[in-house]
Write a protein that holds these residues in place. Structure first.
Motif, PDB file in Angstrom:
ATOM      1  N   GLN A 251      26.205  -9.618 -41.663  1.00 12.53           N
ATOM      2  CA  GLN A 251      26.173 -10.951 -42.268  1.00 12.53           C
ATOM      3  C   GLN A 251      26.556 -11.906 -41.083  1.00 12.53           C
ATOM      4  OE1 GLN A 251      28.603 -10.066 -45.303  1.00 12.53           O
ATOM      5  NE2 GLN A 251      27.097  -9.385 -46.677  1.00 12.53           N
ATOM      6  N   GLY A 252      27.608 -11.648 -40.362  1.00 12.89           N
ATOM      7  CA  GLY A 252      27.823 -12.497 -39.265  1.00 12.89           C
ATOM      8  C   GLY A 252      26.866 -12.824 -38.113  1.00 12.89           C
ATOM      9  N   LYS A 253      26.276 -11.919 -37.738  1.00  9.69           N
ATOM     10  CA  LYS A 253      25.041 -12.111 -36.813  1.00  9.69           C
ATOM     11  C   LYS A 253      23.922 -12.795 -37.369  1.00  9.69           C
ATOM     12  CE  LYS A 253      23.298 -10.855 -32.870  1.00  9.69           C
ATOM     13  NZ  LYS A 253      24.083 -11.396 -31.682  1.00  9.69           N
ATOM     14  N   ILE A 254      23.633 -12.647 -38.507  1.00  7.52           N
ATOM     15  CA  ILE A 254      22.617 -13.442 -39.207  1.00  7.52           C
ATOM     16  C   ILE A 254      23.198 -14.927 -39.091  1.00  7.52           C
ATOM     17  CG2 ILE A 254      21.606 -14.211 -41.436  1.00  7.52           C
ATOM     18  CD1 ILE A 254      21.839 -11.377 -42.290  1.00  7.52           C
ATOM     19  N   GLU A 280      12.288 -15.880 -48.790  1.00 10.12           N
ATOM     20  CA  GLU A 280      12.283 -17.077 -49.657  1.00 10.12           C
ATOM     21  C   GLU A 280      13.335 -17.853 -48.716  1.00 10.12           C
ATOM     22  OE1 GLU A 280      10.502 -18.231 -51.823  1.00 10.12           O
ATOM     23  OE2 GLU A 280       9.428 -16.178 -52.410  1.00 10.12           O
ATOM     24  N   ALA A 281      13.097 -19.277 -48.486  1.00 13.67           N
ATOM     25  CA  ALA A 281      13.937 -20.027 -47.787  1.00 13.67           C
ATOM     26  C   ALA A 281      15.120 -20.357 -48.578  1.00 13.67           C
ATOM     27  CB  ALA A 281      13.261 -21.224 -47.442  1.00 13.67           C
ATOM     28  N   THR A 282      14.925 -20.368 -49.843  1.00 12.18           N
ATOM     29  CA  THR A 282      16.254 -20.594 -50.850  1.00 12.18           C
ATOM     30  C   THR A 282      17.267 -19.710 -50.803  1.00 12.18           C
ATOM     31  OG1 THR A 282      14.753 -19.810 -52.694  1.00 12.18           O
ATOM     32  CG2 THR A 282      14.749 -22.148 -52.591  1.00 12.18           C
ATOM     33  N   HIS A 283      16.848 -18.602 -50.686  1.00 12.50           N
ATOM     34  CA  HIS A 283      17.652 -17.209 -50.443  1.00 12.50           C
ATOM     35  C   HIS A 283      18.577 -17.442 -49.132  1.00 12.50           C
ATOM     36  CE1 HIS A 283      15.055 -14.661 -53.356  1.00 12.50           C
ATOM     37  NE2 HIS A 283      15.855 -15.464 -53.946  1.00 12.50           N
ATOM     38  N   PHE A 284      17.784 -17.797 -48.042  1.00  6.07           N
ATOM     39  CA  PHE A 284      18.403 -18.228 -46.649  1.00  6.07           C
ATOM     40  C   PHE A 284      19.323 -19.337 -46.978  1.00  6.07           C
ATOM     41  CE2 PHE A 284      18.063 -20.725 -42.959  1.00  6.07           C
ATOM     42  CZ  PHE A 284      18.916 -19.994 -42.234  1.00  6.07           C
ATOM     43  N   SER A 285      18.944 -20.420 -47.400  1.00  6.65           N
ATOM     44  CA  SER A 285      19.937 -21.508 -47.847  1.00  6.65           C
ATOM     45  C   SER A 285      21.064 -21.149 -48.488  1.00  6.65           C
ATOM     46  CB  SER A 285      19.137 -22.496 -48.570  1.00  6.65           C
ATOM     47  OG  SER A 285      18.121 -23.071 -47.531  1.00  6.65           O
ATOM     48  N   LYS A 286      21.037 -20.433 -49.549  1.00 12.81           N
ATOM     49  CA  LYS A 286      22.039 -20.103 -50.328  1.00 12.81           C
ATOM     50  C   LYS A 286      22.883 -19.098 -49.877  1.00 12.81           C
ATOM     51  CE  LYS A 286      19.813 -20.328 -54.815  1.00 12.81           C
ATOM     52  NZ  LYS A 286      19.353 -19.553 -56.145  1.00 12.81           N
ATOM     53  N   PHE A 287      22.546 -18.037 -48.640  1.00  9.66           N
ATOM     54  CA  PHE A 287      23.314 -17.425 -47.858  1.00  9.66           C
ATOM     55  C   PHE A 287      24.047 -18.150 -46.720  1.00  9.66           C
ATOM     56  CE2 PHE A 287      23.673 -14.926 -44.011  1.00  9.66           C
ATOM     57  CZ  PHE A 287      24.196 -13.961 -44.152  1.00  9.66           C
ATOM     58  N   PHE A 288      23.368 -19.017 -46.048  1.00  9.09           N
ATOM     59  CA  PHE A 288      23.972 -19.762 -45.050  1.00  9.09           C
ATOM     60  C   PHE A 288      25.030 -20.559 -45.549  1.00  9.09           C
ATOM     61  CE2 PHE A 288      24.379 -23.159 -41.871  1.00  9.09           C
ATOM     62  CZ  PHE A 288      24.356 -22.445 -40.658  1.00  9.09           C
ATOM     63  N   LYS A 289      24.967 -21.369 -46.984  1.00  9.01           N
ATOM     64  CA  LYS A 289      25.908 -22.133 -47.373  1.00  9.01           C
ATOM     65  C   LYS A 289      26.969 -21.353 -47.996  1.00  9.01           C
ATOM     66  CE  LYS A 289      26.881 -25.933 -50.440  1.00  9.01           C
ATOM     67  NZ  LYS A 289      26.584 -26.711 -51.477  1.00  9.01           N
ATOM     68  N   LYS A 290      26.898 -20.125 -48.254  1.00 11.44           N
ATOM     69  CA  LYS A 290      28.049 -19.269 -48.936  1.00 11.44           C
ATOM     70  C   LYS A 290      28.789 -18.856 -47.587  1.00 11.44           C
ATOM     71  CE  LYS A 290      28.961 -14.684 -50.663  1.00 11.44           C
ATOM     72  NZ  LYS A 290      28.425 -13.502 -51.381  1.00 11.44           N
ATOM     73  N   TYR A 291      28.276 -18.515 -46.341  1.00 11.59           N
ATOM     74  CA  TYR A 291      29.292 -18.204 -45.224  1.00 11.59           C
ATOM     75  C   TYR A 291      29.471 -19.286 -44.437  1.00 11.59           C
ATOM     76  CZ  TYR A 291      28.142 -13.305 -46.837  1.00 11.59           C
ATOM     77  OH  TYR A 291      28.247 -12.340 -47.480  1.00 11.59           O
ATOM     78  N   GLU A 292      28.825 -20.373 -44.220  1.00  5.05           N
ATOM     79  CA  GLU A 292      29.264 -21.320 -43.314  1.00  5.05           C
ATOM     80  C   GLU A 292      29.697 -22.814 -44.100  1.00  5.05           C
ATOM     81  OE1 GLU A 292      29.369 -21.134 -39.922  1.00  5.05           O
ATOM     82  OE2 GLU A 292      28.442 -18.922 -40.220  1.00  5.05           O
ATOM     83  N   GLY A 293      29.454 -22.949 -45.430  1.00  6.12           N
ATOM     84  CA  GLY A 293      30.239 -23.873 -46.058  1.00  6.12           C
ATOM     85  C   GLY A 293      29.149 -25.219 -46.156  1.00  6.12           C
ATOM     86  N   VAL A 294      28.056 -25.055 -45.211  1.00  7.84           N
ATOM     87  CA  VAL A 294      26.997 -26.036 -45.734  1.00  7.84           C
ATOM     88  C   VAL A 294      25.708 -25.699 -45.579  1.00  7.84           C
ATOM     89  CG1 VAL A 294      28.633 -27.771 -44.299  1.00  7.84           C
ATOM     90  CG2 VAL A 294      27.124 -26.369 -42.945  1.00  7.84           C
ATOM     91  N   THR A 295      24.817 -26.385 -46.049  1.00  9.76           N
ATOM     92  CA  THR A 295      23.270 -25.935 -46.014  1.00  9.76           C
ATOM     93  C   THR A 295      22.764 -26.140 -44.711  1.00  9.76           C
ATOM     94  OG1 THR A 295      22.552 -28.293 -46.189  1.00  9.76           O
ATOM     95  CG2 THR A 295      23.048 -26.889 -48.332  1.00  9.76           C
ATOM     96  N   PRO A 296      21.618 -25.217 -44.388  1.00 11.60           N
ATOM     97  CA  PRO A 296      21.191 -25.339 -43.018  1.00 11.60           C
ATOM     98  C   PRO A 296      20.784 -26.566 -42.600  1.00 11.60           C
ATOM     99  CG  PRO A 296      20.321 -23.405 -44.524  1.00 11.60           C
ATOM    100  CD  PRO A 296      21.062 -24.366 -45.239  1.00 11.60           C
ATOM    101  N   GLY A 297      20.259 -27.604 -43.407  1.00 17.84           N
ATOM    102  CA  GLY A 297      19.828 -28.895 -43.225  1.00 17.84           C
ATOM    103  C   GLY A 297      20.756 -29.826 -42.720  1.00 17.84           C
TER     104      GLY A 297
END
Length: 305
Positions: A251-254, A280-297
């Motif tokens: 997860q950290g590497k992603i 799905e881009a939505t799955h990626f966005s949810k994943f990223f926000k969960k671990y980084e606290g912000v959306t990819p955008g």
């Protein structure tokens, strides 16, 4: 015991009374130890998600990495990598330098394949290295130059700093490979961990490079099979030796690769999601926000502002 995890040095100092408050948030930092810790201090146990290089010119410090306790003395070099449980106990004001750097910085400013040239960065736990005066002075002088450039307003400041830090890494590599204690740590029973980190790096490098194949997110079982190990045993070794599960490493590497792509390419978020194995881009966005606290955008916008 609740352990806090910090992505940047300033987060540690902002949340814990361990030194001078730092306003700087950066993928690369350099500070004088005596200014960061102007008085004796003891830290809580924490997890740092960045690399640290510490040059102790003068002073005595104890620090722990997982269940290992080390002491420093005059002319000590020590290095820690992300993911471990850490703490430090500074019994007297210590003079020298503290450098922190993120994986993203290493890949963007040193070399995309930085771990090929500097495999010591993947070593599980590195004991402190006590240097003779000439060798220590070489590193200390490089740190002085880097700090001087950090304060410089030159338009080439960042390129000069990354070039000097490349030389610093080469010198650290030279010294560590000549140190008997480091060789023993490098060669001992952490081959599974070292190989996992190398496989992790290789797997994601191939994911990012090859845009022509159907992709899936790498799984723990993939890495266990690569070493011909039972997945349960493999997971136990990784968790025991690094205090992080194999899934947490993945997860950290992603997140690390996602941040590099968002910062350094014009690929759409959908394309980045696909590159990293998300269907799905939505799955990626949810994943990223969960671990980084912000959306990819939002992350991309903040980087460009």
């Amino acid at each position: 015991m609740s352990v806090k995890s910090y992505n940047q040095l300033s987060e540690l100092f902002r949340n814990e009374e361990v030194g001078k408050t730092l306003d700087q948030d950066s993928e690369f930092t350099i500070h004088r130890l005596e200014l960061v810790h102007p008085k004796p201090t003891k830290s809580p146990t924490f997890r740092a998600n960045y690399y640290s290089f510490v040059l102790v010119k003068k002073g005595s410090t104890k620090y722990s990495i997982d269940n290992h306790v080390f002491s420093t003395r005059d002319r000590t070099l020590y290095f820690t990598n992300p993911g471990h449980l850490k703490s430090f106990d500074i019994s007297e004001v210590t003079h020298g330098f503290l450098i922190t750097v993120s994986e993203a910085y290493l890949k963007e400013n040193i070399h995309e394949k930085v771990f090929d040239d500097f495999s010591f960065l993947l070593t599980e736990i590195v004991p402190p290295c006590h240097l003779e005066e000439t060798r220590f002075s070489e590193l200390h002088n490089l740190a002085e130059q880097i700090l001087s450039e950090q304060k410089n307003g030159s338009i080439l400041k960042h390129k000069i700093i990354s070039s000097l830090f490349m030389v610093f890494l080469l010198k650290v590599k030279e010294y560590l490979l000549g140190d008997a204690d480091f060789k023993q740590a490098y060669d001992r029973d952490s081959e599974i961990v070292n190989q996992f980190k190398k496989d992790l790096e290789s797997k994601f490098r191939n994911l990012v490079a090859d845009k022509s194949v159907s992709k899936t997110i790498p799984q723990v079982q993939d890495f266990a099979e690569a070493q011909h190990l039972n997945p349960s045993y493999f997971s136990t070794v990784i968790k025991t030796k690094t205090s992080r599960t194999a899934n947490q490493w993945i997860q950290g590497k992603i997140c690390s690769e996602a941040k590099a792509l968002l910062s350094n390419t014009r690929d759409s978020i959908k394309e980045i999601a696909y590159t990293l194995g998300f269907h799905e881009a939505t799955h990626f966005s949810k994943f990223f926000k969960k671990y980084e606290g912000v959306t990819p955008g939002a992350f991309r916008k903040a980087k460009r502002d």
